[in-house]
Design a protein around this motif. Sequence first.
Motif, PDB file in Angstrom:
ATOM      1  N   ASP A   1      -0.060  27.536 -23.316  1.00 18.50           N
ATOM      2  CA  ASP A   1       1.088  28.355 -23.711  1.00 18.50           C
ATOM      3  C   ASP A   1       2.149  27.509 -24.396  1.00 18.50           C
ATOM      4  N   THR A   2       2.393  26.306 -23.901  1.00 17.97           N
ATOM      5  CA  THR A   2       3.378  25.416 -24.511  1.00 17.97           C
ATOM      6  C   THR A   2       2.957  25.072 -25.931  1.00 17.97           C
ATOM      7  N   THR A   3       1.682  24.782 -26.115  1.00 17.65           N
ATOM      8  CA  THR A   3       1.192  24.452 -27.446  1.00 17.65           C
ATOM      9  C   THR A   3       1.382  25.629 -28.392  1.00 17.65           C
ATOM     10  N   ALA A   4       1.080  26.817 -27.945  1.00 23.84           N
ATOM     11  CA  ALA A   4       1.255  28.002 -28.794  1.00 23.84           C
ATOM     12  C   ALA A   4       2.718  28.173 -29.174  1.00 23.84           C
ATOM     13  N   GLY A   5       3.627  27.910 -28.235  1.00 27.09           N
ATOM     14  CA  GLY A   5       5.060  28.009 -28.525  1.00 27.09           C
ATOM     15  C   GLY A   5       5.488  27.005 -29.581  1.00 27.09           C
ATOM     16  N   GLU A   6       4.961  25.789 -29.507  1.00 22.22           N
ATOM     17  CA  GLU A   6       5.293  24.773 -30.499  1.00 22.22           C
ATOM     18  C   GLU A   6       4.761  25.177 -31.875  1.00 22.22           C
TER      19      GLU A   6
ATOM     20  N   THR B   1      18.853  25.960 -41.396  1.00 22.27           N
ATOM     21  CA  THR B   1      18.899  25.522 -42.787  1.00 22.27           C
ATOM     22  C   THR B   1      17.794  24.501 -43.015  1.00 22.27           C
ATOM     23  N   ALA B   2      17.367  24.427 -44.252  1.00 15.28           N
ATOM     24  CA  ALA B   2      16.304  23.482 -44.619  1.00 15.28           C
ATOM     25  C   ALA B   2      16.605  22.934 -46.003  1.00 15.28           C
ATOM     26  N   THR B   3      15.907  21.909 -46.373  1.00 16.65           N
ATOM     27  CA  THR B   3      15.992  21.339 -47.719  1.00 16.65           C
ATOM     28  C   THR B   3      14.631  21.475 -48.363  1.00 16.65           C
ATOM     29  N   ILE B   4      14.620  22.002 -49.577  1.00 17.61           N
ATOM     30  CA  ILE B   4      13.382  22.087 -50.342  1.00 17.61           C
ATOM     31  C   ILE B   4      13.473  21.058 -51.461  1.00 17.61           C
TER      32      ILE B   4
ATOM     33  N   ILE C   1       9.329  21.436 -47.839  1.00 19.50           N
ATOM     34  CA  ILE C   1      10.486  22.073 -47.214  1.00 19.50           C
ATOM     35  C   ILE C   1      10.596  21.494 -45.813  1.00 19.50           C
ATOM     36  N   ALA C   2      11.807  21.105 -45.422  1.00 23.94           N
ATOM     37  CA  ALA C   2      12.006  20.485 -44.117  1.00 23.94           C
ATOM     38  C   ALA C   2      13.409  20.796 -43.624  1.00 23.94           C
ATOM     39  N   GLY C   3      13.549  20.911 -42.320  1.00 23.91           N
ATOM     40  CA  GLY C   3      14.869  21.151 -41.756  1.00 23.91           C
ATOM     41  C   GLY C   3      14.808  21.374 -40.264  1.00 23.91           C
ATOM     42  N   THR C   4      15.969  21.590 -39.691  1.00 19.67           N
ATOM     43  CA  THR C   4      16.071  21.872 -38.269  1.00 19.67           C
ATOM     44  C   THR C   4      16.142  23.382 -38.097  1.00 19.67           C
ATOM     45  N   ILE C   5      15.106  23.934 -37.527  1.00 23.04           N
ATOM     46  CA  ILE C   5      14.981  25.365 -37.310  1.00 23.04           C
ATOM     47  C   ILE C   5      14.854  25.592 -35.805  1.00 23.04           C
ATOM     48  N   ALA C   6      15.702  26.456 -35.266  1.00 23.04           N
ATOM     49  CA  ALA C   6      15.685  26.743 -33.829  1.00 23.04           C
ATOM     50  C   ALA C   6      15.804  25.455 -33.009  1.00 23.04           C
TER      51      ALA C   6
ATOM     52  N   ASN D   1      14.695  22.467 -33.702  1.00 25.31           N
ATOM     53  CA  ASN D   1      13.588  21.531 -33.839  1.00 25.31           C
ATOM     54  C   ASN D   1      13.357  21.184 -35.300  1.00 25.31           C
ATOM     55  N   TYR D   2      13.099  19.898 -35.578  1.00 25.15           N
ATOM     56  CA  TYR D   2      12.782  19.475 -36.946  1.00 25.15           C
ATOM     57  C   TYR D   2      11.397  19.985 -37.298  1.00 25.15           C
ATOM     58  N   GLN D   3      11.291  20.597 -38.471  1.00 28.10           N
ATOM     59  CA  GLN D   3      10.020  21.138 -38.942  1.00 28.10           C
ATOM     60  C   GLN D   3       9.858  20.847 -40.424  1.00 28.10           C
ATOM     61  N   SER D   4       8.631  20.803 -40.901  1.00 28.73           N
ATOM     62  CA  SER D   4       8.395  20.604 -42.333  1.00 28.73           C
ATOM     63  C   SER D   4       7.040  21.178 -42.719  1.00 28.73           C
TER      64      SER D   4
END
Length: 135
Positions: free
Chosen positions: A31-36, A68-71, A114-119, A121-124
């Motif tokens: 479940d944790t993996t699915a959430g990530e 917000t993110a940066t593209i 595209i990368a940024g902090t969403i919710a 957490n850093y994502q790209s």
Amino acid sequence: MTVRAGLKRAGVVAASVALGVVALTAPASADTTAGEQKLIECLDIGLTSRSGNTIHGYGSIKSICSGTATISIQWSRWFGWENVRSETVSGSGHDHHIYWNCSGSGTHDFRTIIAGTIAGNYQSKISNVIANQSC
């Protein structure tokens, strides 16, 4: 029952209990993996393309997410990928298009990221690579 047989049986019971605990905790881990994975899915990236001397890319923040993110359009250099144009993406639910005029830049590979902090957490996400583009 001998002492040796009793110890062997105790070892089997202990191993069974340990395996039972692992089996009980495995779904929680899944479940944790699915959430990530759901968090990573807050960003979308489109295909990078070229028309004439214009490199085009696009990406977005999904409407169920905020942040917000940066593209950026990047080109490949001898030392790695380098941003040639970047813009801020704010708001969600729509594509943000980015363009760069590559005229006179030589021959490079290009991609969009595209990368940024969403919710929190850093994502790209990284697009396809268009290779050997001579501008």
